[in-house]
Design a protein around this motif. Structure first.
Motif, short mmCIF file in Angstrom:
data_model
loop_
_atom_site.label_atom_id
_atom_site.label_comp_id
_atom_site.label_asym_id
_atom_site.label_seq_id
_atom_site.Cartn_x
_atom_site.Cartn_y
_atom_site.Cartn_z
N LEU A 173 54.03 39.88 39.33
CA LEU A 173 53.46 40.98 38.39
C LEU A 173 53.82 40.84 36.84
O LEU A 173 52.37 40.44 36.32
N PHE A 174 54.32 40.10 36.06
CA PHE A 174 54.31 39.38 34.93
C PHE A 174 53.30 38.18 35.33
O PHE A 174 52.53 38.85 33.75
N ALA A 175 53.49 37.96 36.59
CA ALA A 175 52.08 36.59 35.81
C ALA A 175 50.52 36.72 36.09
O ALA A 175 49.71 35.97 35.20
N LEU A 176 50.71 38.13 36.41
CA LEU A 176 49.01 38.28 37.22
C LEU A 176 48.98 39.11 35.11
O LEU A 176 47.88 39.13 34.89
N VAL A 177 49.99 39.76 34.40
CA VAL A 177 49.83 40.11 33.13
C VAL A 177 49.53 39.14 32.73
O VAL A 177 48.68 39.78 31.73
N ILE A 178 49.83 37.82 32.57
CA ILE A 178 49.72 37.66 32.00
C ILE A 178 48.24 36.27 31.66
O ILE A 178 47.92 36.46 30.79
N ALA A 179 48.11 36.29 32.57
CA ALA A 179 46.57 35.97 33.01
C ALA A 179 45.41 36.44 33.01
O ALA A 179 44.71 36.08 32.13
N HIS A 180 45.83 37.72 33.23
CA HIS A 180 45.02 38.97 32.67
C HIS A 180 44.66 39.50 31.21
O HIS A 180 44.24 38.67 30.72
#
Length: 196
Positions: A173-180
């Protein structure tokens, strides 16, 4: 002598945590709203809610390592981590709802599909804007699923090991948020502390 926490004591502590998290997150979002130098209030609320959710996610992910550095025994689950996770979910969903109003002003399908009359599958957005939105959507679904598992019933149903493995999806989830976040920084060419 039993080390079990009396239910009333646990309930009072959790109530205090939720009240504190309410004040902290509302104050943080309001402060961010105040420092964002854009005339559009919807944009400012979207940014404020998004960064508030990000700060809460970072706190959630930091609790375990901080306990480990302090030499504390790390429980399978803690009420504090769950409660911060629940507030992360609430602010993430608020950011999603607000964010889907900012750029296209309510035309939600255009966040994920190019406008037109062709079939949906041929109109899937493959540009940076679409990628940012798909990462955000996947993050929103992930945070809801993680919040749904953040309770004693789920721990008992799944067993501690399987439950913990599922909760470790927080790092995904953290990786997705950073990508977003990074993709939107690129799209909007932001140069500010928020971009960092």
């Amino acid at each position: 002598m039993s080390t079990t926490i009396p239910p009333t004591s646990r309930s009072a502590r959790r109530l205090f945590q939720h009240v504190a998290l309410t004040f902290f997150s509302v104050a943080l979002c309001a402060a961010l709203y105040g420092v964002i130098a854009k005339p559009d209030p919807l944009f400012r609320w979207g940014m404020g809610s998004g960064y508030t959710a990000l700060v809460l996610l970072v706190i959630t992910l930091s609790i375990g390592p901080i306990n480990s550095l302090r030499g504390s025994r790390i429980p399978v689950s803690s009420d504090l981590r769950r409660d911060v996770g629940i507030w992360t979910c609430l602010w993430s969903l608020l950011h999603t709802v607000i964010g889907l109003q900012v750029h296209m002003r309510g035309k939600m399908s255009e966040y994920f599909f190019y406008p037109g009359q062709a079939q949906f599958i041929t109109r899937v957005r493959t540009d940076l804007f679409g990628s940012a939105n798909y990462a955000g959507l996947l993050a929103a679904v992930s945070v809801v699923l993680l919040a749904a598992l953040s309770n004693d019933f789920a721990v008992r149903l799944l067993g501690a090991t399987r439950w913990k493995r599922l909760q470790q999806a927080n790092y995904f989830l953290f990786a997705l948020v950073i990508a977003h976040s990074i993709i939107f920084q690129l799209i909007e060419k932001r140069i500010s502390p928020f971009a960092f």
